[in-house]
Design an enzyme around this catalytic site. Structure first.
Site, PDB file in Angstrom:
ATOM      1  CE1 TYR A 138      -3.267   2.706   0.869  1.00  7.53           C
ATOM      2  CE2 TYR A 138      -3.823   1.587   2.598  1.00  7.53           C
ATOM      3  CZ  TYR A 138      -4.087   2.633   1.849  1.00  7.53           C
ATOM      4  OH  TYR A 138      -5.211   3.405   2.013  1.00  7.53           O
ATOM      5  CE  LYS A 166      -6.116   1.597  -1.695  1.00  6.08           C
ATOM      6  NZ  LYS A 166      -5.680   3.026  -1.733  1.00  6.08           N
TER       7      LYS A 166
END
Lengths: 321, 321, 321, 321
Positions: A138, A166
């Site tokens: 992330y 992500k």
């Protein structure tokens, strides 16, 4: 469920509805999951930044993930955020998330601490090894205060540590370089990391990310208008780029609900999270617009303005104001 | 020449070739202008960051702009950077640039100083008023250490202070919000600032910016491969988005020439400027790859690597290495 | 024990010794507490950044605090860090720390999230209200990525929310303004917050902070040489400023142990924490120099260099290397 | 005049008075020089940040330096700022400053550009070589957006490139490490750079810097109260540290004049520069409080507040307000 590799499509970071006392409102959360699945989303990301994971106690995180997993009931993959400062703490969350039935984990680089790239690599490798679930990195510099070095992502993609990324860095140039490095639009599946998933967290440039070859999107605003993001994704997949761009423009306009909180009184993040929840309440999906402490709640006039903008977007039929 | 409103297309920030002593190499610069015009570019931006304006003395800036204006000879518009710390100093450059025949000016917000948004607005208004030339704002947080507030750009666009924006912020989400706020892909010309020009300086996401409705691009790498950027622009204008994306991918790969300088020995900026100039020398456009002091020059092996990558890109025929 | 108001003196942020498996080494920790108390320190700060709190699981934090409280046995106050992203999570730690017998709590502003000053104020007020212990604000921009606004500290000091501030911002000018605003060297006790404690976390400028009127210091290096910091404090209290400065210089020289880890291989934080623990092992205080994952451990040669510098400082008698 | 090595004492960064049209007010500037010399300052720094050098045209800079040199007439050394983005541009200023009779130059690292430490070293070496004047490095991260690496300063001090450092970084811990590395309070004159001068630009912690062994101070507020800084310096030199601290506290209180401009309307820098000039006007030293464009000027009520604070400080006799 086995996670597709790559994962693709619209994977909203699910808001965590709270009741007036600040506890997880499980029935509202279950309704929100239904609202998202009915719109055709391809996965869900629980306990992300939009899910206010950084504001929830461990017990609340557990409750929220349990409700999402149960409500989804295997229809789409559930990714679970395991947001904490460093490896050992993340491992605690990761074990719980696995136990609760998450299909994959999403972890940031260490934060609060100052961490060397070699340490970041070790962090992800230890999480991957300790828990038998696919792991997404992330990249969220706004929260973590450092961007994941692209060379590091490439290395961890190629050696199988990471199932995906992500990218909430907002740095679409770096995302493009990464995509091209992994084979580009046409050769990703035969490149150095064939099953690697690239999801953008930049909800305002999804058409661009898909044109560049990203696999999907994790849009906070997708809580409010999941169908819009599904239409955008479908148009892009069909090669109707101008239709995708038009849908993106509509969503950019809708995104203005995040601006309703006055800057002198609250942070941009509280304004955005407050607006998403206010919208979900006005749409009848959740019971209560409460955000977690110590966020300043939206005032009444700001909530009315959210309503007006939802009406202008055609999402609710009755005028507000 | 009167500047089209909006200006559009590929407008490279022209490199400033130097001779071995570090002085402006006027014949190389004239050849570079021809190289760019022959490829079909739609305008030129002299004295930008890629043109090493921050490294050139006032006399060298004057020489460079004079050569560019003369070599262009009215065939395309010439934008001139007027990069300096604050208003009075910028006005000195602006007066000279107007006298040398620039068609428009490009100014950043004040830097070195800490400046309030009201002061930034006043800065642009004073420049616009003092000099009778269209004015572009240059949003380059990497150099200026602050992003131009989008609301301020909108205000200065609407009241006619700014003719356009060169957005080198890399924040494509904010660019999208600005474009939508000005009317979006279909209503820009009837929006609050109908003639306003939006140029992206993000050379790695040009397809995306054009899909979002930007008018053109100012690509540093366009010095090396102007024809590539013109093809990309033409494909986008024709609605061939996947062809545009493929061309963009090719240029992203070529952009790797900017990485050849070892990070332990030189900055990313010196590596990039050195690579552009090494490439132009290897392509036979300029005489000498010298960058301005105190930049560390590329070593011989790095230059050879630039050659190999140009060869791989099909830009030069003979193998290097 | 009731906390003195103001608290004063040398209050080291206690390292958390780990065994080879990474678990809290309770007997080493008890020995470290004795080492510190024997040197005459005036309090202890458990679970701070130097204590690697951000790297410890909740269980490990509990173990560490329990050992410190027990080993101290009421002889000096024990402050406990309650470091986590936001209010509800901090409250979980705060409740546990109170239960384990901490005499005061030390909390940062929220991090990971973007937080408005009004939200930071609410954060501290809620912690103070929920737990019946004196509360110190921990200003550590390097970790939290924002400095506590001085006006906010003043407000929370005056209304009794905060018992004190641990200032690890390194901004000694702002600290001076705060001290003067609270009454300065001579009028602090009759100023707007008479019992407020100001502790500097800047271990390299303690003489300066005491000259400015600070009440004490929380020096990471104080784990290694607590007697040095006590001498420095005593000299300052006695008005022997040049003797204090000489002692400070000696400690600045010793601080160079934090540089031994090569920058290409590890972060500055891992190098510093590794050096403190290596020194404590070489001094015979703790068993093992292990730092928490995912930190890169100091190599053997770096540890030898720590030994040489301890020898040069007269802290160990046998030569190393 | 030959510069003492080390230079020492109070060396104010001279404000540049402007008339209502924004041009250098030469008679006010000459009076300001007299005001400073009469108070016993040990040198003057013209064309620094407080002198608004970043706001002045080259012609205005020349005028200001000429007036200062002439008014000083050899009584104290005059240091001249040569603030510009990179080496060649700085060299232009350096040549002019030498021609106008400056006794030493003060240069920052390159800014606007991204510059590697090797390039920063080359930058200072080229300036030192090209101009036959002692060279001071100006470490001002707030403007330049990078701190001078201490190892680099030490290297350039030891090899004679730099005659001194003006440290406006606010990082007093790093300053302490540098001072100790150069020999500390007692061994500086026999250390690796015996004649090197260390001046702090942190006007709020001068007592601390002198206690640490710094040679002097360059206080912006010293324009307004030069006698106060001279008293502070003299007390420190005499070893009366508590008297120095008391004087410092008085000056910290006076520094609050820099806060009078409302934050919603102007930047902190414009407020501070406006306050210094307003104070000099109220003290009868200069004619007009104008600051350079595009700074927002202080409003009337803010100027009155400056007057009240000068009165409270005993610097003017008549009450304001």
């Amino acid at each position: 469920m086995a996670l597709p590799a790559p994962l693709h499509g619209v994977i909203p970071p699910v808001c965590t509805p709270l009741d007036a006392r600040g506890e997880v409102d499980t029935s509202s959360l279950a309704r929100l999951v239904t609202h998202l699945l009915d719109a055709g989303v391809h996965g869900l990301f629980a306990l992300g930044s939009t899910g206010e994971a950084a504001y929830l106690t461990d017990a609340q995180r557990g409750t929220a993930l349990e409700v999402v997993v149960k409500a989804v009931n295997g229809r789409v993959p559930v990714l679970a955020g395991v947001i904490d400062t460093t490896t050992a703490r993340v491992l605690d969350h990761a074990g719980k998330a696995a136990g609760l039935g998450a299909d994959a984990l999403v972890a940031t680089a260490p934060f609060y601490t100052r961490t060397h790239p070699r340490e970041i690599a070790d962090h992800f490798r230890r999480i991957r090894t300790a828990v038998g679930l696919p792991l997404f990195a992330y990249d969220i510099p706004m929260a973590v205060h450092g961007k994941l070095p692209p060379a590091l992502v490439r290395e961890l993609a190629a050696d199988g540590t990471l199932a995906g990324l992500k990218d909430s860095s907002g740095d679409d140039g770096a995302l493009r370089r990464l995509l091209v490095g992994l084979g580009g639009r046409t050769a990703r599946r035969t490149g150095p990391a064939p099953g690697f998933t690239l999801l953008t967290g930049s909800e305002l440039t999804v058409d661009a990310a898909l044109l560049a070859g990203a696999d999907g999107v994790v849009p906070g605003l997708g809580n409010v208008d999941p169908a819009g993001y599904v239409r955008l994704y479908d148009a892009a997949r069909a090669g109707h780029w101008e239709r995708a761009a038009a849908e993106q423009e509509r969503l950019v306009t809708l995104f203005s609900i995040t601006d309703v909180g006055p800057e002198s009184e609250m942070g941009r993040s509280s304004s955005a999270l407050g607006a998403f929840k206010a919208a979900l309440r006005l749409l009848g999906v959740i019971e209560c617009g409460t955000t977690a402490i110590p966020q300043v709640p939206l005032g009444e006039e700001s909530v009315r303005e959210v309503g007006r903008r939802l009406t202008a977007a055609g999402l609710i039929k009755l005028p507000y104001g």
